[in-house]
Design a protein around this motif. Sequence first.
Motif, short mmCIF file in Angstrom:
data_model
loop_
_atom_site.label_atom_id
_atom_site.label_comp_id
_atom_site.label_asym_id
_atom_site.label_seq_id
_atom_site.Cartn_x
_atom_site.Cartn_y
_atom_site.Cartn_z
N MET A 170 0.85 -1.17 0.00
CA MET A 170 0.00 0.00 0.00
C MET A 170 0.89 1.23 0.00
O MET A 170 1.80 1.32 0.81
CB MET A 170 -0.91 -0.04 1.24
CG MET A 170 -2.05 0.93 1.18
SD MET A 170 -3.15 0.66 2.61
CE MET A 170 -3.89 -0.87 2.12
N THR A 171 0.64 2.21 -0.86
CA THR A 171 1.54 3.36 -0.99
C THR A 171 0.93 4.58 -0.34
O THR A 171 -0.29 4.72 -0.21
CB THR A 171 1.81 3.64 -2.47
OG1 THR A 171 0.58 3.83 -3.14
CG2 THR A 171 2.55 2.48 -3.10
N ARG A 172 1.80 5.51 0.07
CA ARG A 172 1.35 6.75 0.71
C ARG A 172 0.72 7.67 -0.34
O ARG A 172 1.21 7.80 -1.45
CB ARG A 172 2.52 7.44 1.39
CG ARG A 172 2.11 8.72 2.11
CD ARG A 172 3.33 9.39 2.68
NE ARG A 172 3.98 8.57 3.64
CZ ARG A 172 3.66 8.54 4.93
NH1 ARG A 172 2.65 9.26 5.38
NH2 ARG A 172 4.33 7.78 5.78
N SER A 173 -0.37 8.31 0.02
CA SER A 173 -1.01 9.25 -0.88
C SER A 173 -1.47 10.46 -0.08
O SER A 173 -1.83 10.35 1.09
CB SER A 173 -2.22 8.59 -1.56
OG SER A 173 -2.93 9.54 -2.32
N THR A 174 -1.48 11.62 -0.70
CA THR A 174 -1.90 12.83 0.00
C THR A 174 -3.37 13.14 -0.24
O THR A 174 -3.88 14.13 0.26
CB THR A 174 -1.06 14.02 -0.46
OG1 THR A 174 -1.19 14.18 -1.88
CG2 THR A 174 0.41 13.82 -0.12
N THR A 175 -4.08 12.33 -1.01
CA THR A 175 -5.48 12.60 -1.32
C THR A 175 -6.37 12.01 -0.24
O THR A 175 -6.09 10.99 0.36
CB THR A 175 -5.87 11.99 -2.67
OG1 THR A 175 -5.73 10.58 -2.58
CG2 THR A 175 -4.97 12.50 -3.78
N ARG A 176 -7.50 12.63 0.01
CA ARG A 176 -8.44 12.14 1.01
C ARG A 176 -9.03 10.78 0.64
O ARG A 176 -9.18 9.93 1.51
CB ARG A 176 -9.56 13.17 1.22
CG ARG A 176 -9.09 14.41 1.97
CD ARG A 176 -10.24 15.31 2.29
NE ARG A 176 -9.81 16.46 3.07
CZ ARG A 176 -10.63 17.41 3.49
NH1 ARG A 176 -11.93 17.34 3.20
NH2 ARG A 176 -10.17 18.43 4.20
N PRO A 177 -9.44 10.54 -0.62
CA PRO A 177 -9.97 9.21 -0.96
C PRO A 177 -9.00 8.10 -0.62
O PRO A 177 -9.39 7.04 -0.16
CB PRO A 177 -10.22 9.33 -2.47
CG PRO A 177 -10.44 10.79 -2.70
CD PRO A 177 -9.51 11.48 -1.74
N ASP B 2 6.06 -3.39 9.67
CA ASP B 2 6.21 -2.11 8.98
C ASP B 2 5.35 -2.06 7.73
O ASP B 2 4.95 -0.97 7.28
CB ASP B 2 7.67 -1.86 8.60
CG ASP B 2 8.54 -1.51 9.79
OD1 ASP B 2 7.98 -1.14 10.85
OD2 ASP B 2 9.78 -1.59 9.67
N ASP B 3 5.06 -3.24 7.15
CA ASP B 3 4.21 -3.29 5.97
C ASP B 3 2.79 -2.84 6.28
O ASP B 3 2.01 -2.53 5.37
CB ASP B 3 4.18 -4.71 5.39
CG ASP B 3 5.52 -5.15 4.84
OD1 ASP B 3 6.34 -4.28 4.51
OD2 ASP B 3 5.75 -6.37 4.75
N PHE B 4 2.41 -2.84 7.57
CA PHE B 4 1.05 -2.49 7.98
C PHE B 4 0.99 -1.12 8.64
O PHE B 4 0.05 -0.81 9.36
CB PHE B 4 0.53 -3.57 8.95
CG PHE B 4 0.48 -4.95 8.35
CD1 PHE B 4 -0.66 -5.43 7.75
CD2 PHE B 4 1.61 -5.77 8.40
CE1 PHE B 4 -0.70 -6.70 7.20
CE2 PHE B 4 1.59 -7.05 7.85
CZ PHE B 4 0.43 -7.51 7.25
N ARG B 5 1.99 -0.28 8.37
CA ARG B 5 2.09 1.00 9.06
C ARG B 5 0.94 1.95 8.72
O ARG B 5 0.67 2.90 9.48
CB ARG B 5 3.43 1.67 8.77
CG ARG B 5 3.70 1.97 7.30
CD ARG B 5 5.15 2.40 7.09
NE ARG B 5 5.48 2.63 5.70
CZ ARG B 5 5.82 1.67 4.84
NH1 ARG B 5 5.83 0.41 5.24
NH2 ARG B 5 6.12 1.96 3.58
N PHE B 6 0.26 1.74 7.60
CA PHE B 6 -0.86 2.61 7.25
C PHE B 6 -2.19 2.05 7.72
O PHE B 6 -3.25 2.62 7.45
CB PHE B 6 -0.90 2.84 5.73
CG PHE B 6 0.32 3.54 5.21
CD1 PHE B 6 0.65 4.81 5.66
CD2 PHE B 6 1.14 2.93 4.27
CE1 PHE B 6 1.77 5.47 5.17
CE2 PHE B 6 2.27 3.58 3.79
CZ PHE B 6 2.59 4.84 4.24
N PHE B 7 -2.15 0.91 8.44
CA PHE B 7 -3.36 0.32 8.98
C PHE B 7 -3.56 0.77 10.43
O PHE B 7 -2.60 0.93 11.18
CB PHE B 7 -3.29 -1.21 8.94
CG PHE B 7 -3.34 -1.79 7.56
CD1 PHE B 7 -4.53 -2.25 7.04
CD2 PHE B 7 -2.20 -1.87 6.77
CE1 PHE B 7 -4.59 -2.79 5.77
CE2 PHE B 7 -2.24 -2.42 5.50
CZ PHE B 7 -3.45 -2.87 4.99
#
Length: 201
Positions: free
Chosen positions: A1-8, A94-99
């Motif tokens: 999963m990649t970082r994104s600056t968009t709200r969606p 670390d792979d789940f850091r955006f969860f």
Amino acid sequence: MTRSTTRPARAAAALAATALALVTAACSSSDPAPAEATPTAATPRGFDVPAGVTITPGGTRLAVGSPATVVYEVEGATSAVTVTVTKVEAGSMDDFRFFSLDAATKKSSPYYVRATVTNDGPAGLGGTSLPLFALDSTTTNVPANDIVGTFKPCPTRALPASFLPGATARLCLVYLLPEGRTLRSINLQTGTTADAIAWKP
């Protein structure tokens, strides 16, 4: 999963995180594993094994990379499938850091399991998930986590929507083992625990 600056994108990540947390909390089931199970026939009564196909006896233990053929019954369809666990690798939290995970889940040990599946017939099995479990050191069968959206390190859990006889698919499944537990084997369980096929990493 990649970082994104968009709200969606952030909303999608939050949705995926919620789904992961719910499945992690609700789906682990304790089921005693067989000790030195005696291989037995695992073909349902009335099922005609396709010509040239040999069913692997239940209770068989295999090395990673070796195939096993079982009869898989889902609602409205029964087919022989050949499954090969091709790779078992430890992941990183670390792979789940955006969860958004709870404290206990953050201490889990992730594993990524890659497998190939061939439908030997006679029925189609599109869209189904294989009953592949991670058997841990407490003899608990841990199911693969159902992650919503794309998880780049290990993206494909279910069989394709169309999976007809003769088709082959490559899957990657995510398992989160609770803190303090280690992986004993990857088990393909289409019937009882005694009939499970086990790959030892």
